[in-house]
Structure formats: C-alpha cells, structure tokens
Design a protein around this motif. Structure first.
Motif, PDB file in Angstrom:
ATOM      1  N   ASN A   1      52.708  75.511   9.758  1.00  0.00           N
ATOM      2  CA  ASN A   1      51.793  74.751   8.925  1.00  0.00           C
ATOM      3  C   ASN A   1      50.746  74.061   9.797  1.00  0.00           C
ATOM      4  O   ASN A   1      50.479  72.869   9.681  1.00  0.00           O
ATOM      5  CB  ASN A   1      52.536  73.736   8.054  1.00  0.00           C
ATOM      6  CG  ASN A   1      51.666  73.235   6.921  1.00  0.00           C
ATOM      7  OD1 ASN A   1      50.760  73.924   6.470  1.00  0.00           O
ATOM      8  ND2 ASN A   1      51.922  72.018   6.473  1.00  0.00           N
ATOM      9  N   ALA A   2      50.168  74.861  10.701  1.00  0.00           N
ATOM     10  CA  ALA A   2      49.195  74.351  11.665  1.00  0.00           C
ATOM     11  C   ALA A   2      48.072  75.379  11.803  1.00  0.00           C
ATOM     12  O   ALA A   2      48.139  76.469  11.230  1.00  0.00           O
ATOM     13  CB  ALA A   2      49.878  74.097  13.006  1.00  0.00           C
ATOM     14  N   PHE A   3      47.033  75.034  12.566  1.00  0.00           N
ATOM     15  CA  PHE A   3      45.823  75.842  12.632  1.00  0.00           C
ATOM     16  C   PHE A   3      45.432  76.109  14.078  1.00  0.00           C
ATOM     17  O   PHE A   3      45.680  75.290  14.958  1.00  0.00           O
ATOM     18  CB  PHE A   3      44.685  75.115  11.905  1.00  0.00           C
ATOM     19  CG  PHE A   3      45.027  74.811  10.475  1.00  0.00           C
ATOM     20  CD1 PHE A   3      44.692  75.690   9.463  1.00  0.00           C
ATOM     21  CD2 PHE A   3      45.723  73.651  10.147  1.00  0.00           C
ATOM     22  CE1 PHE A   3      45.041  75.415   8.147  1.00  0.00           C
ATOM     23  CE2 PHE A   3      46.074  73.370   8.834  1.00  0.00           C
ATOM     24  CZ  PHE A   3      45.727  74.262   7.831  1.00  0.00           C
ATOM     25  N   ILE A   4      44.789  77.259  14.294  1.00  0.00           N
ATOM     26  CA  ILE A   4      44.258  77.602  15.610  1.00  0.00           C
ATOM     27  C   ILE A   4      42.821  78.057  15.459  1.00  0.00           C
ATOM     28  O   ILE A   4      42.426  78.579  14.416  1.00  0.00           O
ATOM     29  CB  ILE A   4      45.081  78.716  16.294  1.00  0.00           C
ATOM     30  CG1 ILE A   4      45.155  79.960  15.407  1.00  0.00           C
ATOM     31  CG2 ILE A   4      46.460  78.243  16.679  1.00  0.00           C
ATOM     32  CD1 ILE A   4      45.762  81.157  16.089  1.00  0.00           C
TER      33      ILE A   4
ATOM     34  N   MET B   1      52.479  85.080  18.543  1.00  0.00           N
ATOM     35  CA  MET B   1      53.830  84.814  19.026  1.00  0.00           C
ATOM     36  C   MET B   1      53.890  83.352  19.450  1.00  0.00           C
ATOM     37  O   MET B   1      53.048  82.898  20.222  1.00  0.00           O
ATOM     38  CB  MET B   1      54.165  85.710  20.219  1.00  0.00           C
ATOM     39  CG  MET B   1      54.081  87.176  19.896  1.00  0.00           C
ATOM     40  SD  MET B   1      54.577  88.284  21.241  1.00  0.00           S
ATOM     41  CE  MET B   1      54.073  87.469  22.714  1.00  0.00           C
ATOM     42  N   THR B   2      54.880  82.627  18.941  1.00  0.00           N
ATOM     43  CA  THR B   2      54.998  81.205  19.219  1.00  0.00           C
ATOM     44  C   THR B   2      56.355  80.906  19.842  1.00  0.00           C
ATOM     45  O   THR B   2      57.387  81.347  19.333  1.00  0.00           O
ATOM     46  CB  THR B   2      54.839  80.385  17.925  1.00  0.00           C
ATOM     47  OG1 THR B   2      53.567  80.690  17.351  1.00  0.00           O
ATOM     48  CG2 THR B   2      54.917  78.894  18.196  1.00  0.00           C
ATOM     49  N   CYS B   3      56.346  80.138  20.930  1.00  0.00           N
ATOM     50  CA  CYS B   3      57.587  79.681  21.553  1.00  0.00           C
ATOM     51  C   CYS B   3      58.115  78.506  20.736  1.00  0.00           C
ATOM     52  O   CYS B   3      57.389  77.536  20.495  1.00  0.00           O
ATOM     53  CB  CYS B   3      57.349  79.258  22.996  1.00  0.00           C
ATOM     54  SG  CYS B   3      58.802  78.511  23.786  1.00  0.00           S
ATOM     55  N   SER B   4      59.366  78.593  20.327  1.00  0.00           N
ATOM     56  CA  SER B   4      59.952  77.523  19.516  1.00  0.00           C
ATOM     57  C   SER B   4      60.225  76.273  20.344  1.00  0.00           C
ATOM     58  O   SER B   4      60.422  75.199  19.786  1.00  0.00           O
ATOM     59  CB  SER B   4      61.233  78.002  18.838  1.00  0.00           C
ATOM     60  OG  SER B   4      62.162  78.439  19.803  1.00  0.00           O
TER      61      SER B   4
ATOM     62  N   GLN C   1      53.685  76.880  22.450  1.00  0.00           N
ATOM     63  CA  GLN C   1      52.551  77.656  22.925  1.00  0.00           C
ATOM     64  C   GLN C   1      52.453  78.914  22.078  1.00  0.00           C
ATOM     65  O   GLN C   1      53.454  79.564  21.785  1.00  0.00           O
ATOM     66  CB  GLN C   1      52.730  78.019  24.389  1.00  0.00           C
ATOM     67  CG  GLN C   1      51.551  78.748  24.963  1.00  0.00           C
ATOM     68  CD  GLN C   1      51.716  79.011  26.450  1.00  0.00           C
ATOM     69  OE1 GLN C   1      52.670  78.589  27.078  1.00  0.00           O
ATOM     70  NE2 GLN C   1      50.771  79.722  27.015  1.00  0.00           N
ATOM     71  N   THR C   2      51.243  79.254  21.659  1.00  0.00           N
ATOM     72  CA  THR C   2      51.031  80.407  20.802  1.00  0.00           C
ATOM     73  C   THR C   2      50.138  81.406  21.518  1.00  0.00           C
ATOM     74  O   THR C   2      49.093  81.040  22.043  1.00  0.00           O
ATOM     75  CB  THR C   2      50.390  79.983  19.469  1.00  0.00           C
ATOM     76  OG1 THR C   2      51.273  79.060  18.831  1.00  0.00           O
ATOM     77  CG2 THR C   2      50.161  81.164  18.556  1.00  0.00           C
ATOM     78  N   ARG C   3      50.579  82.645  21.551  1.00  0.00           N
ATOM     79  CA  ARG C   3      49.814  83.721  22.184  1.00  0.00           C
ATOM     80  C   ARG C   3      49.405  84.730  21.115  1.00  0.00           C
ATOM     81  O   ARG C   3      50.179  85.063  20.236  1.00  0.00           O
ATOM     82  CB  ARG C   3      50.662  84.418  23.241  1.00  0.00           C
ATOM     83  CG  ARG C   3      50.997  83.548  24.405  1.00  0.00           C
ATOM     84  CD  ARG C   3      51.831  84.318  25.432  1.00  0.00           C
ATOM     85  NE  ARG C   3      52.248  83.438  26.506  1.00  0.00           N
ATOM     86  CZ  ARG C   3      53.438  82.868  26.579  1.00  0.00           C
ATOM     87  NH1 ARG C   3      54.343  83.080  25.648  1.00  0.00           N
ATOM     88  NH2 ARG C   3      53.748  82.076  27.578  1.00  0.00           N
TER      89      ARG C   3
ATOM     90  N   GLU D   1      53.386  86.908  12.356  1.00  0.00           N
ATOM     91  CA  GLU D   1      53.872  85.853  13.249  1.00  0.00           C
ATOM     92  C   GLU D   1      55.244  86.221  13.777  1.00  0.00           C
ATOM     93  O   GLU D   1      56.061  86.781  13.053  1.00  0.00           O
ATOM     94  CB  GLU D   1      54.003  84.530  12.505  1.00  0.00           C
ATOM     95  CG  GLU D   1      52.709  83.948  12.026  1.00  0.00           C
ATOM     96  CD  GLU D   1      52.918  82.611  11.350  1.00  0.00           C
ATOM     97  OE1 GLU D   1      53.763  81.818  11.799  1.00  0.00           O
ATOM     98  OE2 GLU D   1      52.232  82.364  10.360  1.00  0.00           O
ATOM     99  N   ALA D   2      55.482  85.893  15.021  1.00  0.00           N
ATOM    100  CA  ALA D   2      56.803  86.067  15.621  1.00  0.00           C
ATOM    101  C   ALA D   2      57.145  84.783  16.358  1.00  0.00           C
ATOM    102  O   ALA D   2      56.291  84.190  17.028  1.00  0.00           O
ATOM    103  CB  ALA D   2      56.805  87.248  16.584  1.00  0.00           C
ATOM    104  N   ASN D   3      58.368  84.328  16.204  1.00  0.00           N
ATOM    105  CA  ASN D   3      58.819  83.114  16.881  1.00  0.00           C
ATOM    106  C   ASN D   3      59.950  83.464  17.822  1.00  0.00           C
ATOM    107  O   ASN D   3      60.784  84.303  17.511  1.00  0.00           O
ATOM    108  CB  ASN D   3      59.289  82.074  15.864  1.00  0.00           C
ATOM    109  CG  ASN D   3      58.151  81.583  15.004  1.00  0.00           C
ATOM    110  OD1 ASN D   3      57.194  81.027  15.501  1.00  0.00           O
ATOM    111  ND2 ASN D   3      58.225  81.837  13.709  1.00  0.00           N
ATOM    112  N   GLY D   4      59.979  82.821  18.992  1.00  0.00           N
ATOM    113  CA  GLY D   4      61.013  83.067  19.987  1.00  0.00           C
ATOM    114  C   GLY D   4      60.929  82.019  21.077  1.00  0.00           C
ATOM    115  O   GLY D   4      60.523  80.888  20.824  1.00  0.00           O
ATOM    116  N   LYS D   5      61.282  82.403  22.277  1.00  0.00           N
ATOM    117  CA  LYS D   5      61.205  81.495  23.419  1.00  0.00           C
ATOM    118  C   LYS D   5      60.495  82.190  24.560  1.00  0.00           C
ATOM    119  O   LYS D   5      60.631  83.403  24.741  1.00  0.00           O
ATOM    120  CB  LYS D   5      62.600  81.076  23.854  1.00  0.00           C
ATOM    121  CG  LYS D   5      63.295  80.244  22.790  1.00  0.00           C
ATOM    122  CD  LYS D   5      64.501  79.544  23.353  1.00  0.00           C
ATOM    123  CE  LYS D   5      65.195  78.830  22.223  1.00  0.00           C
ATOM    124  NZ  LYS D   5      65.335  77.443  22.392  1.00  0.00           N
TER     125      LYS D   5
END
Length: 158
Positions: free
Chosen positions: A87-90, A104-107, A111-113, A139-143
């Motif tokens: 629920n954020a913007f880039i 891809m976002t690190c939980s 940081q989002t790539r 979107e993909a979430n991970g570490k």
C-alpha cells in the motif's frame, strides 16, 4: 528525459500520455504533483501516502486527500506506480512506462527492485483472446540474498 522541477516540465518521450499524442511531448505537472513526484524520486523504497504527507507538510501540503489526488494523477500520467502489497508508491523513470515490469521487495529492508519482463511472456501467461490487457503489475516478496540487504540481514540461498 528532462526533469525540470522549477517549471514542472517533464519530457518523458512518450507516444501517448493522457490527451497528448505527439512523441516527446512535455508534460505539465501541478505544483502538488511535482512535490510528490520529487519526494518519491528521492526514495529507494516504496513510500506510503502518510509518509509523503509528513515529508511535504513544510511545503504546505496538509491534507491526505491532496496527496492521494496527486498520486492518482501521477499514476495516470505514468510517473508513479502503486505497490499493492505494501500500500505504497514508487516513482517511475521515463523508460519504465512502456515496459512490463515486476517488482521484487525484500520483506526485511523493504528495498524494491524492478525487473523487466518480456511482453510475449505476459501475453503467453494471460492470453489475448478474451481480454485486452491494459495493465499488468507483478509483485514478488522475499528476502535479499547474501549481503545485499540494506537492513544488514542477508539470507543465503537454500
């Protein structure tokens, strides 16, 4: 690609943005859109609307609705994207608009790539017979792997 903040002219090199259809047409942003876009552009991670509000109060933006209106307009013009899972913007760069991207976002560090995806891959996944795709947002979430995590916590691959 020119970002001239003082006069709020943004040359995006787009073929079609809103009602403009000429190539390389400069876009005019409102003062609020310019402030929100500038703040988003300074961040490496997605930013929530209330974080933007806190950062921009010194510039006279005091209402959450003002921020949301500016964000909606920036999204429509191709300057920003909502990261739904956060629920954020880039902010988007000019060459991001015509491409299909996954985020891809690190939980841990948030940081989002951005990762480019072939348009033919997306068409193969969803087909094109019954629905004409207008927008694809993956979107993909991970570490973060190894020592790349900006939170200082690295995960080794299994």
């Amino acid at each position: 690609m020119a970002y001239e903040y003082g006069i709020a002219t943004f040359d995006r090199g787009l073929e079609k943005v809103g009602e403009r259809s000429s190539p390389r047409a400069p876009l005019k942003l409102s003062r609020n859109e310019e402030l929100v876009f500038r703040e988003l552009s300074l961040k490496d991670t997605p930013v929530k609307a209330y974080q933007l509000l806190d950062s921009l109060m010194a510039h006279g933006l005091r209402s959450p609705m003002t921020i949301y209106r500016a964000l909606d307009s920036l999204i429509k013009k191709g300057f920003a994207k909502k990261v739904i899972s956060q629920n954020a913007f880039i902010a988007l760069k000019s060459d991001d608009v015509a491409k299909v991207s996954a985020f891809m976002t690190c939980s841990t560090c948030k940081q989002t790539r951005k990762v480019e995806i072939s348009k033919s891959l997306v068409e193969g996944m969803f087909g094109t017979e019954s629905i004409a795709l207008q927008e694809v947002f993956i979107e993909a979430n991970g570490k973060c792997l190894g020592d790349d995590c900006s939170a200082g916590i690295g995960m080794e691959p299994n």
